[in-house]
Scaffold this active site. Structure first.
Site, PDB file in Angstrom:
ATOM      1  N   ASP A   1      20.115 -13.796  -6.198  1.00  0.00           N
ATOM      2  CA  ASP A   1      20.806 -13.320  -7.400  1.00  0.00           C
ATOM      3  C   ASP A   1      22.210 -13.919  -7.487  1.00  0.00           C
ATOM      4  O   ASP A   1      22.670 -14.317  -8.567  1.00  0.00           O
ATOM      5  CB  ASP A   1      20.911 -11.796  -7.404  1.00  0.00           C
ATOM      6  CG  ASP A   1      19.561 -11.101  -7.418  1.00  0.00           C
ATOM      7  OD1 ASP A   1      18.573 -11.695  -7.905  1.00  0.00           O
ATOM      8  OD2 ASP A   1      19.501  -9.949  -6.935  1.00  0.00           O
TER       9      ASP A   1
ATOM     10  N   ASP B   1      16.312  -6.580  -2.216  1.00  0.00           N
ATOM     11  CA  ASP B   1      17.753  -6.551  -2.453  1.00  0.00           C
ATOM     12  C   ASP B   1      18.429  -5.826  -1.295  1.00  0.00           C
ATOM     13  O   ASP B   1      17.840  -4.929  -0.690  1.00  0.00           O
ATOM     14  CB  ASP B   1      18.069  -5.837  -3.763  1.00  0.00           C
ATOM     15  CG  ASP B   1      17.705  -6.653  -4.991  1.00  0.00           C
ATOM     16  OD1 ASP B   1      17.699  -7.891  -4.906  1.00  0.00           O
ATOM     17  OD2 ASP B   1      17.447  -6.048  -6.044  1.00  0.00           O
TER      18      ASP B   1
END
Length: 167
Positions: free
Chosen positions: A141, A123
């Site tokens: 995401d 991330d």
């Protein structure tokens, strides 16, 4: 009877490839140029920050000892198979649902790759206001969330509305 692929929703699989290229390419750059937790401010309220997510969205189940890696991998595979079947049975002209499914598949496969290769999801997108930071996320995401929203929007469109747009 087999349908030609170009007449089914599978015609939209090119979007899966675009999502994968953007997602895996951006994660590769982060892994090559950042150390864990390194953060680079880009503009007010937005940083690039390298984080590792062992769980699902918002690090859900991240501290559960490792079984979640395989559980979420299986979930990603199951969702991908189900959406591919739905795309095969849908018409290529059903743009909204096929785009939505492609975005979800691309995001699921991007994060699946991370889980299988690295054991965690990379991330790096960090939005914040003051000291409050939204949980760090990635392009996969984002694609999953956009796809899910499109699926919800599509569910509110009546069959008559869908026929008007296709005709």
């Amino acid at each position: 009877m087999n349908k030609p692929i170009c007449s089914t929703g599978l015609r939209w699989l090119w979007l899966v490839v675009v999502v994968l290229i953007l997602d895996l390419g951006s994660k590769y750059l982060v892994l090559q140029h950042f150390t864990l937790h390194e953060s680079i401010p880009l503009i007010p309220y937005f940083n690039l920050t390298y984080a590792q997510n062992l769980g699902a969205a918002f690090s859900f189940l991240a501290d559960k000892g490792g079984w979640q890696r395989w559980f979420f991998a299986l979930v990603a595979i199951a969702i991908t198979v189900v959406l591919l079947v739905l795309m095969y049975h849908s018409n290529a002209r059903q743009k909204l649902s096929n785009i939505a499914y492609s975005l979800v598949i691309g995001g699921a496969l991007g994060n699946l790759f991370d889980r299988l290769v690295h054991g965690f999801v990379v991330d790096f997108i960090d939005f914040y206001v003051g000291e409050w930071h939204w949980p760090t996320f990635n392009i996969a995401d984002s694609a999953i969330c956009i796809g899910a929203v499109l699926i919800i929007i599509e569910s509110f469109i009546t069959p008559d509305d869908k026929n008007k747009k296709v005709a």
